[in-house]
Design an enzyme around this catalytic site. Sequence first.
Site, short mmCIF file in Angstrom:
data_model
loop_
_atom_site.label_atom_id
_atom_site.label_comp_id
_atom_site.label_asym_id
_atom_site.label_seq_id
_atom_site.Cartn_x
_atom_site.Cartn_y
_atom_site.Cartn_z
N LYS A 225 1.11 -0.95 -0.50
CA LYS A 225 0.35 0.30 -0.01
C LYS A 225 0.90 1.23 0.15
CE LYS A 225 -3.90 -2.45 2.21
NZ LYS A 225 -4.33 -2.20 3.72
N ALA B 63 -1.15 0.36 6.74
CA ALA B 63 -1.42 -0.91 7.52
C ALA B 63 -2.58 -1.58 6.97
CB ALA B 63 -2.05 -0.07 8.66
N ASP B 64 -1.69 -2.96 7.61
CA ASP B 64 -3.45 -4.24 7.44
C ASP B 64 -3.02 -5.16 8.13
OD1 ASP B 64 -4.54 -5.28 4.58
OD2 ASP B 64 -3.66 -7.22 5.52
N THR B 65 -4.18 -5.69 8.91
CA THR B 65 -4.69 -6.62 9.72
C THR B 65 -5.06 -7.88 8.89
OG1 THR B 65 -5.50 -4.81 11.02
CG2 THR B 65 -5.70 -6.89 11.67
N GLY C 143 0.35 -5.34 10.56
CA GLY C 143 1.44 -4.50 9.69
C GLY C 143 1.59 -2.58 9.58
#
Length: 193
Positions: free
Chosen positions: A55, A73-75, A110
């Site tokens: 991203k 961010a990513d989850t 992250g």
Amino acid sequence: MNLNYPIILGSKSPRRKEILAKAGFEFTVEAKDTEESYPAEMPHIEVAAFLAEKKARAFAADTNYNEHIILTADTTVLIDNELLEKPKNDDEAFSMLSKLSGRAHQVVSGFCILVNGNFEKYSDETLVYFNPIEDQVIWDYIRNHKPFDKAGAYGIQEGIGLTHIEKLEGSYFTVMGLPIHKVYQALSAFAKG
């Protein structure tokens, strides 16, 4: 914290926006659509940080973002080494929540910081323990909260997350989508002297 550069939060998530604002940061929001794919052989524990960096890379080619701090961010949700992504429909959401019912699972958030062409990626992990959830409660939650924008089909701050999570080992905010304690440490490197 006064930073050398303005922050751009590269996320559409209202939860990440809320966490960053409550932590006292001033920022603007500007998300870029990014395909959330990853190599099939990648260890699932690494996917969240990989996608966060992907991203951030969507901003890297545009020099207008030089002298900005880009935060993405990513989850992800993991159970029995299976990656539970965002559910596509009611049945997928029901299947995911049924798997999580009465069990522990990992949530990995992250994030990536991009500053002047340099990428730094991080991740944090929390173990979440769910009490058993009755089928009717799951269907009511899906109907009322439409959790299709959430990995694992739930939000810790609403409905089933509020009523059925017994305990956490790790950060609440990591489960919510942004490990703010680590973000704060990472951003402090860009604080004005």
